[in-house]
Design an enzyme around this catalytic site. Sequence first.
Site, PDB file in Angstrom:
ATOM      1  N   ALA A   1     -20.903 -81.790   7.250  1.00  0.00           N
ATOM      2  CA  ALA A   1     -20.726 -83.101   6.593  1.00  0.00           C
ATOM      3  C   ALA A   1     -20.644 -84.248   7.597  1.00  0.00           C
ATOM      4  CB  ALA A   1     -19.507 -83.132   5.693  1.00  0.00           C
TER       5      ALA A   1
ATOM      6  N   GLY B   1     -21.838 -87.366   3.394  1.00  0.00           N
ATOM      7  CA  GLY B   1     -22.875 -88.340   3.093  1.00  0.00           C
ATOM      8  C   GLY B   1     -22.785 -89.661   3.827  1.00  0.00           C
TER       9      GLY B   1
ATOM     10  N   LYS C   1     -18.970 -70.805   0.429  1.00  0.00           N
ATOM     11  CA  LYS C   1     -18.354 -71.965   1.068  1.00  0.00           C
ATOM     12  C   LYS C   1     -17.350 -72.545   0.080  1.00  0.00           C
ATOM     13  CE  LYS C   1     -19.306 -76.763   2.286  1.00  0.00           C
ATOM     14  NZ  LYS C   1     -20.347 -77.815   2.371  1.00  0.00           N
TER      15      LYS C   1
END
Length: 255
Positions: free
Chosen positions: A183, A157, A96
């Site tokens: 994400a 996050g 990734k």
Amino acid sequence: MLKIGPYEMESRLLLGTGKFDNEEIQTKAIEASGTDVLTFAVRRMNLYDKNLPNPLANVNLKDFVTFPNTAGAKTVDEAIRIAEIAKHAGVCDMIKVEIIGDDETLLPDPIATYEACEILLERGYIVCPYIAEDVVLAKRLEELGVHAVMPLASPIGTGRGINNPLNLSYIVKNANVPIIVDAGIGSAKDAAEAMELGADAVLLNSAVSRAKDPVKMAEAMKLGIEAGRLSYEAGRIPVKYTAQASSPSEGLGFL
């Protein structure tokens, strides 16, 4: 079945392994998620010194596809170096590509990401770039030859869910490679929504590891992703602006 390059996975949930309070919770959450793929930052793993702590010491990695990422990289050279470390350590040739371009928002650098992908593809890697929800960039990366594209739902996050469902739907519609939403997922609802938009998979970490009960949340994410995929395959009804009765009109003359 999810297929990325030569790798085939039954589960469409890719799970990050960081931020768990302890190894026991981590292990139970991994099991509850049903995932086939574990992703981790190469810089967190002690790939060469067996005497140092290993955050995945209690996990039988032979049961999973290991999916290293270049988290922490801010330049093309750093990303390439991290990928080489993972490959030479025998972790996996699938990477990734994550290159952060802004320290405050942690949004990915599109130019550096493209350049790194070009180099890694030339070196024979299975390349999966992490990008913003950029429709044009996603297509350009596919044309370059990447094996999957990983657009964010929202910044890393934040748990804000899908900020731009329209762009994600465009990316999915135009894609001929797997689209993995990555994400910003905060709940099972967000994961289900990503799948309903047509994403092939969802990658998440904080939504599980920082939940009040990570093990239950891992199971919730598993079920949410399964439900979202089924809903997408079933085909939702068209959105209408006027009411439409669901009961038949026949027989009203007898009233």
